[in-house]
Design a protein around this motif. Structure first.
Motif, PDB file in Angstrom:
ATOM      1  N   GLU A 111       0.801  -1.183   0.080  1.00  0.00           N
ATOM      2  CA  GLU A 111      -0.177  -0.019   0.150  1.00  0.00           C
ATOM      3  C   GLU A 111       0.776   1.114   0.123  1.00  0.00           C
ATOM      4  OE1 GLU A 111      -2.466  -0.324   3.374  1.00  0.00           O
ATOM      5  OE2 GLU A 111      -3.769  -1.860   2.161  1.00  0.00           O
ATOM      6  N   TRP A 112       2.063   1.102   0.560  1.00  0.00           N
ATOM      7  CA  TRP A 112       3.058   2.287   0.734  1.00  0.00           C
ATOM      8  C   TRP A 112       3.116   2.882  -0.698  1.00  0.00           C
ATOM      9  CZ3 TRP A 112       7.642   3.638  -1.265  1.00  0.00           C
ATOM     10  CH2 TRP A 112       8.047   4.853  -0.845  1.00  0.00           C
ATOM     11  N   VAL A 113       3.364   1.967  -1.720  1.00  0.00           N
ATOM     12  CA  VAL A 113       3.863   2.574  -3.018  1.00  0.00           C
ATOM     13  C   VAL A 113       2.719   3.194  -3.831  1.00  0.00           C
ATOM     14  CG1 VAL A 113       4.481   1.727  -5.568  1.00  0.00           C
ATOM     15  CG2 VAL A 113       5.456   0.421  -3.381  1.00  0.00           C
ATOM     16  N   VAL A 114       1.370   2.699  -3.518  1.00  0.00           N
ATOM     17  CA  VAL A 114       0.422   3.526  -3.837  1.00  0.00           C
ATOM     18  C   VAL A 114       0.335   4.879  -3.257  1.00  0.00           C
ATOM     19  CG1 VAL A 114      -2.333   3.281  -4.413  1.00  0.00           C
ATOM     20  CG2 VAL A 114      -1.042   1.302  -4.407  1.00  0.00           C
ATOM     21  N   ARG A 115       0.243   4.767  -2.218  1.00  0.00           N
ATOM     22  CA  ARG A 115       0.406   6.001  -1.283  1.00  0.00           C
ATOM     23  C   ARG A 115       1.693   7.067  -1.850  1.00  0.00           C
ATOM     24  NH1 ARG A 115      -0.199   2.734   3.320  1.00  0.00           N
ATOM     25  NH2 ARG A 115       1.984   3.499   3.897  1.00  0.00           N
ATOM     26  N   TRP A 116       2.622   6.587  -1.715  1.00  0.00           N
ATOM     27  CA  TRP A 116       3.722   7.437  -2.491  1.00  0.00           C
ATOM     28  C   TRP A 116       3.477   7.899  -3.668  1.00  0.00           C
ATOM     29  CZ3 TRP A 116       6.687   6.888  -6.693  1.00  0.00           C
ATOM     30  CH2 TRP A 116       7.670   7.717  -6.825  1.00  0.00           C
ATOM     31  N   TYR A 117       2.772   7.271  -4.509  1.00  0.00           N
ATOM     32  CA  TYR A 117       2.640   7.767  -6.109  1.00  0.00           C
ATOM     33  C   TYR A 117       1.589   8.986  -5.823  1.00  0.00           C
ATOM     34  CZ  TYR A 117       1.694   8.451 -10.814  1.00  0.00           C
ATOM     35  OH  TYR A 117       1.739   8.969 -12.093  1.00  0.00           O
ATOM     36  N   PHE A 118       0.836   8.965  -5.000  1.00  0.00           N
ATOM     37  CA  PHE A 118      -0.088  10.233  -5.019  1.00  0.00           C
ATOM     38  C   PHE A 118       0.454  11.470  -3.938  1.00  0.00           C
ATOM     39  CE2 PHE A 118      -2.691   6.703  -6.574  1.00  0.00           C
ATOM     40  CZ  PHE A 118      -3.198   7.312  -7.842  1.00  0.00           C
ATOM     41  N   ARG A 119       1.176  10.739  -2.941  1.00  0.00           N
ATOM     42  CA  ARG A 119       1.376  11.680  -1.790  1.00  0.00           C
ATOM     43  C   ARG A 119       2.580  12.264  -2.060  1.00  0.00           C
ATOM     44  NH1 ARG A 119      -0.901   8.842   3.558  1.00  0.00           N
ATOM     45  NH2 ARG A 119      -3.274   8.633   2.369  1.00  0.00           N
ATOM     46  N   ARG A 120       3.398  12.035  -3.132  1.00  0.00           N
ATOM     47  CA  ARG A 120       4.639  12.785  -3.595  1.00  0.00           C
ATOM     48  C   ARG A 120       4.099  14.139  -4.043  1.00  0.00           C
ATOM     49  NH1 ARG A 120       6.380  10.837  -9.406  1.00  0.00           N
ATOM     50  NH2 ARG A 120       4.236  10.306  -9.931  1.00  0.00           N
ATOM     51  N   PHE A 121       3.103  14.614  -4.559  1.00  0.00           N
ATOM     52  CA  PHE A 121       2.432  15.767  -4.912  1.00  0.00           C
ATOM     53  C   PHE A 121       2.147  16.811  -3.683  1.00  0.00           C
ATOM     54  CE2 PHE A 121       1.454  12.806  -8.402  1.00  0.00           C
ATOM     55  CZ  PHE A 121       1.986  13.473  -9.421  1.00  0.00           C
TER      56      PHE A 121
ATOM     57  N   PHE B 250      -7.342  -0.167  -3.987  1.00  0.00           N
ATOM     58  CA  PHE B 250      -5.888  -1.039  -3.866  1.00  0.00           C
ATOM     59  C   PHE B 250      -6.172  -1.838  -2.626  1.00  0.00           C
ATOM     60  CE2 PHE B 250      -1.874  -2.210  -2.489  1.00  0.00           C
ATOM     61  CZ  PHE B 250      -1.418  -2.931  -3.709  1.00  0.00           C
ATOM     62  N   ARG B 251      -6.832  -1.276  -1.706  1.00  0.00           N
ATOM     63  CA  ARG B 251      -6.919  -1.947  -0.320  1.00  0.00           C
ATOM     64  C   ARG B 251      -7.888  -3.026  -0.489  1.00  0.00           C
ATOM     65  NH1 ARG B 251      -7.696   2.812   2.256  1.00  0.00           N
ATOM     66  NH2 ARG B 251      -6.063   3.845   2.607  1.00  0.00           N
ATOM     67  N   THR B 252      -8.752  -3.044  -1.514  1.00  0.00           N
ATOM     68  CA  THR B 252      -9.824  -4.178  -1.682  1.00  0.00           C
ATOM     69  C   THR B 252      -9.223  -5.364  -2.330  1.00  0.00           C
ATOM     70  OG1 THR B 252     -10.451  -3.250  -3.841  1.00  0.00           O
ATOM     71  CG2 THR B 252     -11.443  -2.521  -1.977  1.00  0.00           C
TER      72      THR B 252
ATOM     73  N   VAL C 212      -1.635   2.522 -15.368  1.00  0.00           N
ATOM     74  CA  VAL C 212       0.033   2.431 -15.746  1.00  0.00           C
ATOM     75  C   VAL C 212       0.772   3.171 -14.952  1.00  0.00           C
ATOM     76  CG1 VAL C 212       1.447   2.850 -17.554  1.00  0.00           C
ATOM     77  CG2 VAL C 212      -0.704   1.624 -18.257  1.00  0.00           C
ATOM     78  N   PRO C 213       0.379   4.295 -14.527  1.00  0.00           N
ATOM     79  CA  PRO C 213       1.344   5.282 -13.942  1.00  0.00           C
ATOM     80  C   PRO C 213       1.824   4.621 -12.333  1.00  0.00           C
ATOM     81  CG  PRO C 213      -0.233   6.789 -14.810  1.00  0.00           C
ATOM     82  CD  PRO C 213      -0.527   5.324 -15.156  1.00  0.00           C
ATOM     83  N   VAL C 214       0.611   4.045 -11.719  1.00  0.00           N
ATOM     84  CA  VAL C 214       0.719   3.450 -10.248  1.00  0.00           C
ATOM     85  C   VAL C 214       1.450   2.027 -10.594  1.00  0.00           C
ATOM     86  CG1 VAL C 214      -0.316   2.596  -8.401  1.00  0.00           C
ATOM     87  CG2 VAL C 214      -1.215   4.510  -9.371  1.00  0.00           C
ATOM     88  N   ALA C 215       1.284   1.447 -11.644  1.00  0.00           N
ATOM     89  CA  ALA C 215       2.089   0.335 -11.794  1.00  0.00           C
ATOM     90  C   ALA C 215       3.644   0.537 -12.175  1.00  0.00           C
ATOM     91  CB  ALA C 215       1.376  -0.433 -13.000  1.00  0.00           C
ATOM     92  N   THR C 216       3.834   1.743 -12.683  1.00  0.00           N
ATOM     93  CA  THR C 216       5.155   2.002 -12.868  1.00  0.00           C
ATOM     94  C   THR C 216       5.880   2.444 -11.828  1.00  0.00           C
ATOM     95  OG1 THR C 216       5.066   4.370 -13.431  1.00  0.00           O
ATOM     96  CG2 THR C 216       4.813   2.915 -15.299  1.00  0.00           C
ATOM     97  N   ALA C 217       5.202   2.807 -10.431  1.00  0.00           N
ATOM     98  CA  ALA C 217       5.678   2.931  -9.294  1.00  0.00           C
ATOM     99  C   ALA C 217       6.197   1.597  -8.898  1.00  0.00           C
ATOM    100  CB  ALA C 217       4.829   3.872  -8.154  1.00  0.00           C
ATOM    101  N   PHE C 218       5.155   0.569  -8.620  1.00  0.00           N
ATOM    102  CA  PHE C 218       5.510  -0.574  -8.309  1.00  0.00           C
ATOM    103  C   PHE C 218       6.803  -1.266  -9.128  1.00  0.00           C
ATOM    104  CE2 PHE C 218       1.384  -0.693  -6.480  1.00  0.00           C
ATOM    105  CZ  PHE C 218       1.643  -1.443  -5.202  1.00  0.00           C
TER     106      PHE C 218
END
Length: 186
Positions: free
Chosen positions: A47-57, A73-75, A108-114
């Motif tokens: 979950e941290w990766v998903v949070r990071w993608y958005f929270r870096r803004f 994502f949590r589901t 795709v963008p969140v996938a690239t964070a992973f």
């Protein structure tokens, strides 16, 4: 804007000095690749990766959309998430993107964070901010495709790999410079 080794180095250093998430990013770039490869991670690590993608803004990303994506994502069944992340190193970028984007809350963008946090030596995250810098520098012909397709990411990734080689830097260093170069004017 012209990109050069000195511009990339200077901007990556400015990132290190000014971005509030740099310490936690460094920690995750160090630990997540091994944890994902070994399957020795918990739900919150993914979950941290998903949070990071958005929270870096730092609040500039629409909060409702960020929350919707994080909750989606949590589901996901955690066993499925674990299987996908463990398999990433054995997949090429196209197959990895297919597997990742099959998860709820992952485009795709969140996938690239992973991908970046699973293999930082091979992958780099994509977003409008980073893409736009490359477009303005003449490195990518087209403006940011919102949303980018896997083929768009492949073009972006190959451009970033070429630039990282030309500037003798790691992909995370290139990402940090692109992020800084794409920051909104104050």
């Amino acid at each position: 804007m012209e990109l050069s080794r000195s511009v990339i180095t200077d901007e990556a250093e400015a990132y290190r000095e000014s971005e509030p998430l740099v310490t936690v990013e460094d920690q995750h770039l160090d630990i997540l690749p091994g944890m994902f490869a070994d399957g020795e991670f918990g739900r919150r690590d993914a979950e941290w990766v998903v949070r990071w993608y958005f929270r870096r803004f730092l609040g500039a990303y629409p909060d409702a959309e960020r929350r919707r994506r994080e909750e989606a994502f949590r589901t996901n069944d955690f066993g499925t998430v674990r299987d996908v992340l463990v398999d990433l190193r054995s997949l090429d970028a196209a197959d990895a993107l297919d597997r990742l984007t099959a998860l709820d809350g992952v485009d795709v963008p969140v996938a690239t964070a992973f991908l970046q946090f699973s293999a930082p030596d091979a992958y780099i995250v994509v977003g409008a901010r980073e893409w736009s810098v490359l477009h303005e520098a003449g490195e990518l012909a087209d403006p940011y495709p919102d949303p980018p397709s896997p083929a768009d990411y492949h073009s972006y990734l190959e451009t970033c790999r070429r630039l990282a080689d030309a500037f003798d830097c790691a992909l995370p260093t290139l990402y940090r410079a692109l992020w800084r170069l794409g920051r909104p004017e104050d």
